[in-house]
Design a protein around this motif. Structure first.
Motif, PDB file in Angstrom:
ATOM      1  N   LEU A  53      21.692 -14.511  18.383  1.00 51.65           N
ATOM      2  CA  LEU A  53      22.129 -15.495  17.393  1.00 51.65           C
ATOM      3  C   LEU A  53      23.205 -16.407  17.975  1.00 51.65           C
ATOM      4  N   ARG A  54      24.178 -15.824  18.652  1.00 56.61           N
ATOM      5  CA  ARG A  54      25.261 -16.634  19.227  1.00 56.61           C
ATOM      6  C   ARG A  54      24.762 -17.545  20.338  1.00 56.61           C
ATOM      7  N   VAL A  55      23.818 -17.087  21.125  1.00 54.76           N
ATOM      8  CA  VAL A  55      23.224 -17.949  22.156  1.00 54.76           C
ATOM      9  C   VAL A  55      22.492 -19.113  21.487  1.00 54.76           C
ATOM     10  N   ARG A  56      21.797 -18.838  20.390  1.00 55.72           N
ATOM     11  CA  ARG A  56      21.121 -19.920  19.652  1.00 55.72           C
ATOM     12  C   ARG A  56      22.129 -20.951  19.139  1.00 55.72           C
ATOM     13  N   VAL A  57      23.277 -20.486  18.666  1.00 54.18           N
ATOM     14  CA  VAL A  57      24.330 -21.399  18.212  1.00 54.18           C
ATOM     15  C   VAL A  57      24.824 -22.228  19.401  1.00 54.18           C
ATOM     16  N   ALA A  58      25.013 -21.592  20.535  1.00 53.94           N
ATOM     17  CA  ALA A  58      25.474 -22.300  21.735  1.00 53.94           C
ATOM     18  C   ALA A  58      24.481 -23.369  22.172  1.00 53.94           C
ATOM     19  N   LEU A  59      23.203 -23.042  22.133  1.00 52.15           N
ATOM     20  CA  LEU A  59      22.181 -24.014  22.548  1.00 52.15           C
ATOM     21  C   LEU A  59      22.101 -25.175  21.562  1.00 52.15           C
ATOM     22  N   LEU A  60      22.212 -24.871  20.276  1.00 49.09           N
ATOM     23  CA  LEU A  60      22.256 -25.934  19.267  1.00 49.09           C
ATOM     24  C   LEU A  60      23.451 -26.851  19.530  1.00 49.09           C
ATOM     25  N   ALA A  61      24.623 -26.250  19.721  1.00 52.74           N
ATOM     26  CA  ALA A  61      25.836 -27.026  19.955  1.00 52.74           C
ATOM     27  C   ALA A  61      25.726 -27.847  21.232  1.00 52.74           C
ATOM     28  N   SER A  62      25.141 -27.273  22.252  1.00 53.08           N
ATOM     29  CA  SER A  62      24.976 -27.997  23.515  1.00 53.08           C
ATOM     30  C   SER A  62      24.125 -29.243  23.329  1.00 53.08           C
ATOM     31  N   GLU A  63      23.053 -29.104  22.558  1.00 50.14           N
ATOM     32  CA  GLU A  63      22.195 -30.271  22.302  1.00 50.14           C
ATOM     33  C   GLU A  63      22.916 -31.314  21.462  1.00 50.14           C
ATOM     34  N   GLU A  64      23.640 -30.873  20.432  1.00 53.61           N
ATOM     35  CA  GLU A  64      24.376 -31.818  19.592  1.00 53.61           C
ATOM     36  C   GLU A  64      25.440 -32.563  20.401  1.00 53.61           C
ATOM     37  N   MET A  65      26.190 -31.817  21.193  1.00 56.23           N
ATOM     38  CA  MET A  65      27.266 -32.405  21.979  1.00 56.23           C
ATOM     39  C   MET A  65      26.716 -33.357  23.041  1.00 56.23           C
ATOM     40  N   THR A  66      25.641 -32.956  23.672  1.00 59.71           N
ATOM     41  CA  THR A  66      25.026 -33.795  24.695  1.00 59.71           C
ATOM     42  C   THR A  66      24.497 -35.089  24.098  1.00 59.71           C
ATOM     43  N   ASP A  67      23.926 -35.022  22.906  1.00 55.80           N
ATOM     44  CA  ASP A  67      23.460 -36.248  22.238  1.00 55.80           C
ATOM     45  C   ASP A  67      24.614 -37.211  21.991  1.00 55.80           C
ATOM     46  N   LEU A  68      25.757 -36.685  21.553  1.00 57.23           N
ATOM     47  CA  LEU A  68      26.932 -37.531  21.326  1.00 57.23           C
ATOM     48  C   LEU A  68      27.425 -38.159  22.623  1.00 57.23           C
ATOM     49  N   ILE A  69      27.482 -37.350  23.661  1.00 57.93           N
ATOM     50  CA  ILE A  69      27.956 -37.858  24.952  1.00 57.93           C
ATOM     51  C   ILE A  69      26.994 -38.900  25.502  1.00 57.93           C
ATOM     52  N   ALA A  70      25.696 -38.640  25.391  1.00 55.00           N
ATOM     53  CA  ALA A  70      24.701 -39.599  25.894  1.00 55.00           C
ATOM     54  C   ALA A  70      24.854 -40.947  25.202  1.00 55.00           C
ATOM     55  N   ALA A  71      25.046 -40.926  23.902  1.00 43.52           N
ATOM     56  CA  ALA A  71      25.229 -42.180  23.166  1.00 43.52           C
ATOM     57  C   ALA A  71      26.519 -42.877  23.590  1.00 43.52           C
ATOM     58  N   ALA A  72      27.551 -42.096  23.885  1.00 40.24           N
ATOM     59  CA  ALA A  72      28.854 -42.665  24.248  1.00 40.24           C
ATOM     60  C   ALA A  72      28.867 -43.280  25.648  1.00 40.24           C
ATOM     61  N   VAL A  73      28.026 -42.785  26.555  1.00 35.37           N
ATOM     62  CA  VAL A  73      28.044 -43.315  27.931  1.00 35.37           C
ATOM     63  C   VAL A  73      26.929 -44.316  28.192  1.00 35.37           C
ATOM     64  N   ALA A  74      25.995 -44.454  27.266  1.00 30.96           N
ATOM     65  CA  ALA A  74      24.850 -45.348  27.475  1.00 30.96           C
ATOM     66  C   ALA A  74      25.325 -46.772  27.802  1.00 30.96           C
ATOM     67  N   GLY A  75      24.852 -47.288  28.923  1.00 33.55           N
ATOM     68  CA  GLY A  75      25.173 -48.650  29.327  1.00 33.55           C
ATOM     69  C   GLY A  75      26.569 -48.831  29.888  1.00 33.55           C
ATOM     70  N   ARG A  76      27.272 -47.748  30.125  1.00 31.96           N
ATOM     71  CA  ARG A  76      28.642 -47.839  30.637  1.00 31.96           C
ATOM     72  C   ARG A  76      28.722 -47.254  32.040  1.00 31.96           C
ATOM     73  N   ALA A  77      29.755 -47.659  32.764  1.00 29.90           N
ATOM     74  CA  ALA A  77      30.008 -47.115  34.101  1.00 29.90           C
ATOM     75  C   ALA A  77      31.515 -47.058  34.322  1.00 29.90           C
ATOM     76  N   GLY A  78      31.902 -46.329  35.352  1.00 30.80           N
ATOM     77  CA  GLY A  78      33.308 -46.258  35.717  1.00 30.80           C
ATOM     78  C   GLY A  78      34.165 -45.711  34.601  1.00 30.80           C
ATOM     79  N   LYS A  79      35.326 -46.349  34.415  1.00 26.80           N
ATOM     80  CA  LYS A  79      36.285 -45.855  33.431  1.00 26.80           C
ATOM     81  C   LYS A  79      35.717 -45.871  32.017  1.00 26.80           C
ATOM     82  N   ASP A  80      34.933 -46.901  31.680  1.00 30.96           N
ATOM     83  CA  ASP A  80      34.344 -46.952  30.333  1.00 30.96           C
ATOM     84  C   ASP A  80      33.452 -45.739  30.078  1.00 30.96           C
ATOM     85  N   ALA A  81      32.673 -45.348  31.073  1.00 33.08           N
ATOM     86  CA  ALA A  81      31.807 -44.173  30.933  1.00 33.08           C
ATOM     87  C   ALA A  81      32.639 -42.900  30.831  1.00 33.08           C
ATOM     88  N   LEU A  82      33.658 -42.798  31.675  1.00 32.88           N
ATOM     89  CA  LEU A  82      34.526 -41.622  31.652  1.00 32.88           C
ATOM     90  C   LEU A  82      35.183 -41.460  30.284  1.00 32.88           C
TER      91      LEU A  82
END
Length: 194
Positions: A53-82
């Protein structure tokens, strides 16, 4: 007998919510069963164990967090991406502390094999760092530096570890400025080796 309405996905979302509200350590099969008004044994038709169950929560969270990060870095580079990457990481951890805690568990490779969120997270991190002109083994060293810095900061923030009167957000911004300067001026390896 499988209770109608229960499924691995439903239980995972409920456990993730419980983790955020009460802490990951409070997520137990008994507590989850009480939320659904069923006996503990009823959950075993959907999850193998508390660890599962906890691994499932971790995998869910990983996907949610990665989606947020992907949206935040899309089209950016350097300091803006960081900054986009770091701010999305921090925002997710602060908004979902229990889910975030689950992502910090140590995993057996078989438990997370095929996880799109974890693989994508690595790709996003390395992609952002390549924008600084880094190659291996410096990519791995820089990725570890970022992860330890981001995790350490949000862990201290979540636990109330910053007692100084200076606004925490201001220190975060200055830390990102410093990381950008470091990444932009990554030191060469002394002897050119690994």
């Amino acid at each position: 007998m499988v209770r109608a309405g229960l499924s691995p996905g439903v239980l995972t979302l409920a456990a993730a919510g419980m983790a955020d509200e009460e802490g990951l350590d409070k997520v137990t099969l008994s507590a989850l069963a009480r939320r659904f008004g069923v006996k503990d044994a009823s959950l075993y038709a959907h999850v193998r164990s508390l660890r599962d169950l906890r691994v499932r929560v971790a995998l869910l969270a990983s996907e949610e967090m990665t989606d947020l990060i992907a949206a935040a870095v899309a089209g950016r580079a350097g300091k803006d991406a960081l900054v986009g990457f770091a701010d999305a990481y921090r925002a997710y951890a602060l908004e979902h502390p229990g889910r975030y805690a689950a992502t910090q568990m140590r995993f057996d490779p078989d438990e997370v094999a095929g996880s799109k969120g974890l693989a994508r997270s690595v790709e996003l991190t390395y992609g952002m760092l390549r924008g600084y002109g880094l190659t291996e083994p410096d990519l791995t060293d820089a990725a570890r530096l970022l992860r330890s810095t981001f995790h350490g900061y949000v862990h201290l923030e979540l636990s109330g570890g910053f007692g100084h009167s200076r606004e925490v957000r201001k220190s975060w911004e200055r830390s990102l400025d410093a990381l950008h300067v470091l990444l932009d001026n990554w030191p060469p390896r002394p002897d050119g080796s690994d």
